[in-house]
Design a protein around this motif. Structure first.
Motif, PDB file in Angstrom:
ATOM      1  N   SER A 168       0.826  -1.203   0.000  1.00  0.00           N
ATOM      2  CA  SER A 168       0.000   0.000   0.000  1.00  0.00           C
ATOM      3  C   SER A 168       0.863   1.256   0.000  1.00  0.00           C
ATOM      4  O   SER A 168       0.551   2.245  -0.676  1.00  0.00           O
ATOM      5  CB  SER A 168      -0.934   0.008   1.221  1.00  0.00           C
ATOM      6  OG  SER A 168      -0.185  -0.018   2.423  1.00  0.00           O
ATOM      7  N   ALA A 169       1.973   1.216   0.745  1.00  0.00           N
ATOM      8  CA  ALA A 169       2.877   2.370   0.769  1.00  0.00           C
ATOM      9  C   ALA A 169       3.494   2.602  -0.607  1.00  0.00           C
ATOM     10  O   ALA A 169       3.653   3.740  -1.050  1.00  0.00           O
ATOM     11  CB  ALA A 169       3.972   2.161   1.814  1.00  0.00           C
ATOM     12  N   GLN A 170       3.836   1.512  -1.299  1.00  0.00           N
ATOM     13  CA  GLN A 170       4.422   1.648  -2.630  1.00  0.00           C
ATOM     14  C   GLN A 170       3.401   2.203  -3.632  1.00  0.00           C
ATOM     15  O   GLN A 170       3.743   3.035  -4.467  1.00  0.00           O
ATOM     16  CB  GLN A 170       4.944   0.296  -3.107  1.00  0.00           C
ATOM     17  CG  GLN A 170       6.146  -0.199  -2.308  1.00  0.00           C
ATOM     18  CD  GLN A 170       6.801  -1.402  -2.946  1.00  0.00           C
ATOM     19  OE1 GLN A 170       7.117  -1.394  -4.127  1.00  0.00           O
ATOM     20  NE2 GLN A 170       7.007  -2.450  -2.165  1.00  0.00           N
ATOM     21  N   ARG A 171       2.149   1.755  -3.534  1.00  0.00           N
ATOM     22  CA  ARG A 171       1.114   2.289  -4.428  1.00  0.00           C
ATOM     23  C   ARG A 171       0.874   3.772  -4.150  1.00  0.00           C
ATOM     24  O   ARG A 171       0.723   4.572  -5.074  1.00  0.00           O
ATOM     25  CB  ARG A 171      -0.182   1.492  -4.253  1.00  0.00           C
ATOM     26  CG  ARG A 171      -0.155   0.104  -4.878  1.00  0.00           C
ATOM     27  CD  ARG A 171      -1.557  -0.476  -4.987  1.00  0.00           C
ATOM     28  NE  ARG A 171      -2.171  -0.629  -3.676  1.00  0.00           N
ATOM     29  CZ  ARG A 171      -2.058  -1.725  -2.925  1.00  0.00           C
ATOM     30  NH1 ARG A 171      -1.341  -2.766  -3.361  1.00  0.00           N
ATOM     31  NH2 ARG A 171      -2.649  -1.803  -1.743  1.00  0.00           N
ATOM     32  N   TRP A 172       0.839   4.109  -2.854  1.00  0.00           N
ATOM     33  CA  TRP A 172       0.638   5.501  -2.463  1.00  0.00           C
ATOM     34  C   TRP A 172       1.786   6.359  -2.985  1.00  0.00           C
ATOM     35  O   TRP A 172       1.578   7.445  -3.517  1.00  0.00           O
ATOM     36  CB  TRP A 172       0.523   5.583  -0.950  1.00  0.00           C
ATOM     37  CG  TRP A 172       0.080   6.925  -0.421  1.00  0.00           C
ATOM     38  CD1 TRP A 172      -0.480   7.948  -1.137  1.00  0.00           C
ATOM     39  CD2 TRP A 172       0.158   7.381   0.925  1.00  0.00           C
ATOM     40  NE1 TRP A 172      -0.757   8.997  -0.318  1.00  0.00           N
ATOM     41  CE2 TRP A 172      -0.378   8.681   0.959  1.00  0.00           C
ATOM     42  CE3 TRP A 172       0.615   6.804   2.107  1.00  0.00           C
ATOM     43  CZ2 TRP A 172      -0.460   9.429   2.139  1.00  0.00           C
ATOM     44  CZ3 TRP A 172       0.537   7.541   3.277  1.00  0.00           C
ATOM     45  CH2 TRP A 172       0.006   8.843   3.287  1.00  0.00           C
ATOM     46  N   ARG A 173       2.999   5.848  -2.847  1.00  0.00           N
ATOM     47  CA  ARG A 173       4.157   6.599  -3.327  1.00  0.00           C
ATOM     48  C   ARG A 173       4.076   6.812  -4.836  1.00  0.00           C
ATOM     49  O   ARG A 173       4.362   7.907  -5.332  1.00  0.00           O
ATOM     50  CB  ARG A 173       5.452   5.866  -2.981  1.00  0.00           C
ATOM     51  CG  ARG A 173       6.706   6.687  -3.299  1.00  0.00           C
ATOM     52  CD  ARG A 173       7.939   5.822  -3.344  1.00  0.00           C
ATOM     53  NE  ARG A 173       7.901   4.884  -4.452  1.00  0.00           N
ATOM     54  CZ  ARG A 173       8.904   4.072  -4.766  1.00  0.00           C
ATOM     55  NH1 ARG A 173      10.011   4.063  -4.059  1.00  0.00           N
ATOM     56  NH2 ARG A 173       8.793   3.253  -5.777  1.00  0.00           N
ATOM     57  N   THR A 174       3.703   5.780  -5.585  1.00  0.00           N
ATOM     58  CA  THR A 174       3.595   5.901  -7.043  1.00  0.00           C
ATOM     59  C   THR A 174       2.604   6.987  -7.431  1.00  0.00           C
ATOM     60  O   THR A 174       2.860   7.793  -8.334  1.00  0.00           O
ATOM     61  CB  THR A 174       3.173   4.556  -7.664  1.00  0.00           C
ATOM     62  OG1 THR A 174       4.146   3.563  -7.335  1.00  0.00           O
ATOM     63  CG2 THR A 174       3.064   4.671  -9.179  1.00  0.00           C
ATOM     64  N   GLU A 175       1.462   7.028  -6.733  1.00  0.00           N
ATOM     65  CA  GLU A 175       0.455   8.043  -7.017  1.00  0.00           C
ATOM     66  C   GLU A 175       0.985   9.444  -6.692  1.00  0.00           C
ATOM     67  O   GLU A 175       0.776  10.398  -7.456  1.00  0.00           O
ATOM     68  CB  GLU A 175      -0.810   7.759  -6.200  1.00  0.00           C
ATOM     69  CG  GLU A 175      -1.524   6.478  -6.608  1.00  0.00           C
ATOM     70  CD  GLU A 175      -2.632   6.112  -5.637  1.00  0.00           C
ATOM     71  OE1 GLU A 175      -2.837   6.882  -4.666  1.00  0.00           O
ATOM     72  OE2 GLU A 175      -3.291   5.072  -5.841  1.00  0.00           O
ATOM     73  N   LEU A 176       1.685   9.563  -5.559  1.00  0.00           N
ATOM     74  CA  LEU A 176       2.207  10.863  -5.160  1.00  0.00           C
ATOM     75  C   LEU A 176       3.308  11.344  -6.100  1.00  0.00           C
ATOM     76  O   LEU A 176       3.409  12.539  -6.394  1.00  0.00           O
ATOM     77  CB  LEU A 176       2.736  10.807  -3.725  1.00  0.00           C
ATOM     78  CG  LEU A 176       1.699  10.665  -2.614  1.00  0.00           C
ATOM     79  CD1 LEU A 176       2.377  10.637  -1.256  1.00  0.00           C
ATOM     80  CD2 LEU A 176       0.692  11.803  -2.675  1.00  0.00           C
ATOM     81  N   VAL A 177       4.148  10.428  -6.570  1.00  0.00           N
ATOM     82  CA  VAL A 177       5.206  10.803  -7.506  1.00  0.00           C
ATOM     83  C   VAL A 177       4.605  11.382  -8.784  1.00  0.00           C
ATOM     84  O   VAL A 177       5.095  12.380  -9.322  1.00  0.00           O
ATOM     85  CB  VAL A 177       6.107   9.593  -7.836  1.00  0.00           C
ATOM     86  CG1 VAL A 177       7.014   9.893  -9.030  1.00  0.00           C
ATOM     87  CG2 VAL A 177       6.966   9.222  -6.619  1.00  0.00           C
ATOM     88  N   LYS A 178       3.520  10.772  -9.267  1.00  0.00           N
ATOM     89  CA  LYS A 178       2.852  11.294 -10.468  1.00  0.00           C
ATOM     90  C   LYS A 178       2.295  12.696 -10.208  1.00  0.00           C
ATOM     91  O   LYS A 178       2.465  13.608 -11.026  1.00  0.00           O
ATOM     92  CB  LYS A 178       1.728  10.357 -10.896  1.00  0.00           C
ATOM     93  CG  LYS A 178       1.038  10.779 -12.198  1.00  0.00           C
ATOM     94  CD  LYS A 178      -0.057   9.820 -12.582  1.00  0.00           C
ATOM     95  CE  LYS A 178      -0.704  10.227 -13.906  1.00  0.00           C
ATOM     96  NZ  LYS A 178      -1.231  11.610 -13.861  1.00  0.00           N
ATOM     97  N   GLU A 179       1.642  12.878  -9.061  1.00  0.00           N
ATOM     98  CA  GLU A 179       1.119  14.201  -8.720  1.00  0.00           C
ATOM     99  C   GLU A 179       2.253  15.216  -8.575  1.00  0.00           C
ATOM    100  O   GLU A 179       2.125  16.377  -8.988  1.00  0.00           O
ATOM    101  CB  GLU A 179       0.325  14.121  -7.416  1.00  0.00           C
ATOM    102  CG  GLU A 179      -0.966  13.345  -7.517  1.00  0.00           C
ATOM    103  CD  GLU A 179      -1.713  13.346  -6.191  1.00  0.00           C
ATOM    104  OE1 GLU A 179      -1.541  14.296  -5.406  1.00  0.00           O
ATOM    105  OE2 GLU A 179      -2.466  12.390  -5.935  1.00  0.00           O
ATOM    106  N   TYR A 180       3.346  14.775  -7.991  1.00  0.00           N
ATOM    107  CA  TYR A 180       4.525  15.629  -7.794  1.00  0.00           C
ATOM    108  C   TYR A 180       5.083  16.076  -9.142  1.00  0.00           C
ATOM    109  O   TYR A 180       5.374  17.259  -9.350  1.00  0.00           O
ATOM    110  CB  TYR A 180       5.564  14.833  -7.007  1.00  0.00           C
ATOM    111  CG  TYR A 180       6.729  15.610  -6.439  1.00  0.00           C
ATOM    112  CD1 TYR A 180       6.712  16.988  -6.325  1.00  0.00           C
ATOM    113  CD2 TYR A 180       7.872  14.937  -5.994  1.00  0.00           C
ATOM    114  CE1 TYR A 180       7.789  17.673  -5.779  1.00  0.00           C
ATOM    115  CE2 TYR A 180       8.943  15.605  -5.454  1.00  0.00           C
ATOM    116  CZ  TYR A 180       8.900  16.979  -5.350  1.00  0.00           C
ATOM    117  OH  TYR A 180       9.966  17.650  -4.823  1.00  0.00           O
ATOM    118  N   ALA A 181       5.226  15.140 -10.068  1.00  0.00           N
ATOM    119  CA  ALA A 181       5.749  15.464 -11.400  1.00  0.00           C
ATOM    120  C   ALA A 181       4.823  16.456 -12.111  1.00  0.00           C
ATOM    121  O   ALA A 181       5.289  17.409 -12.747  1.00  0.00           O
ATOM    122  CB  ALA A 181       5.902  14.193 -12.226  1.00  0.00           C
TER     123      ALA A 181
END
Length: 251
Positions: A168-181
């Motif tokens: 779940s942390a990895q999925r959350w991170r992936t979503e946040l990285v996209k928003e960050y970019a």
């Protein structure tokens, strides 16, 4: 209005540490324990290999925390430790590709002063080499012993029990990285790589597990101290959404 109130709260807290001992002891008793996570750029500043103004800031902060017996603990996330080593290796390769004379280093510093970007490590190297000839290997070797340096500065390495085993942390991170970019592109600051963004969001997620709702940064339980302005902007503009009454994570 809330942001200005938080700035005033932080200013009061700082000034409270400079009053007489009796008053200071009374005020310090109101501070709650706070985990202060250091971003990679702040770790380099603490070690003295960054832009001079960031180095001075880091030194003042460490002196304030350790000298005032505040209930604050400095932390370096294990991912930050990894990124530190990668950044050090990249700067070593870049600096070692040129035979730097004193004159070349002085020219490089003039280049940096003109507004063109050099890393904080490069600036620190050229400041030394412009006065006393030194190789990049000689300059950087003392900073390879990062665990020893962190301990010397009273910084604890934070081992995240949820990472990397938590899906779940990895999925959350992936979503946040996209928003960050997407956010960095929107403010014309999209020059950083995926690894840097992944690090920033991984550390941010880890900090959330030890934070709690608060009206003040100092009462939040944990913060991320960084010299990365776009990261701070993203945190305060986007990441707080849906976090209830929580104040920003990045300071």
């Amino acid at each position: 209005a809330k942001y200005l109130a938080q700035l005033m709260d932080g200013t009061f807290a700082y000034l409270a540490l400079t009053v007489d001992d009796e008053t200071a002891d009374y005020l310090k008793g109101s501070f709650k324990p706070l985990k202060v996570f250091l971003d990679t750029n702040f770790v380099f500043a603490l070690f003295g290999i960054h832009q001079p103004y960031f180095v001075n800031l880091a030194e003042q902060l460490a002196s304030l925390i350790h000298g005032s017996n505040l209930p604050f603990t400095l932390y370096c996330h294990e991912r930050t430790l990894q990124e530190y080593k990668e950044v050090l290796r990249a700067n070593r390769r870049r600096l070692s590709s040129v035979n730097w004379s004193k004159a070349k280093s002085r020219s490089a510093l003039e280049y940096a002063d003109s507004g063109r970007l050099l890393s904080g490590i490069e600036v620190a190297f050229h400041c030394v080499n412009a006065e006393n000839k030194i190789t990049p290997d000689q300059f950087l070797s003392p900073y390879e012993h990062v665990e020893t340096l962190l301990k010397r500065h009273g910084v604890v390495i934070y081992r995240d029990p949820r990472w990397p085993r938590s899906d779940s942390a990895q999925r959350w991170r992936t979503e946040l990285v996209k928003e960050y970019a997407d956010y960095l592109r929107s403010i014309d600051r999209d020059g950083r790589g995926p690894a840097t963004m992944a690090h920033d969001m991984a550390v941010w997620i880890a900090i959330q597990s030890v934070r709690h709702d608060a009206s003040s940064v100092l009462d939040s339980g944990a913060i991320l101290l960084t010299n990365d302005y776009p990261l701070c902007q993203f945190d305060w503009a986007k990441l707080r959404e849906g976090q209830g009454e929580r104040v920003g994570t990045a300071v």
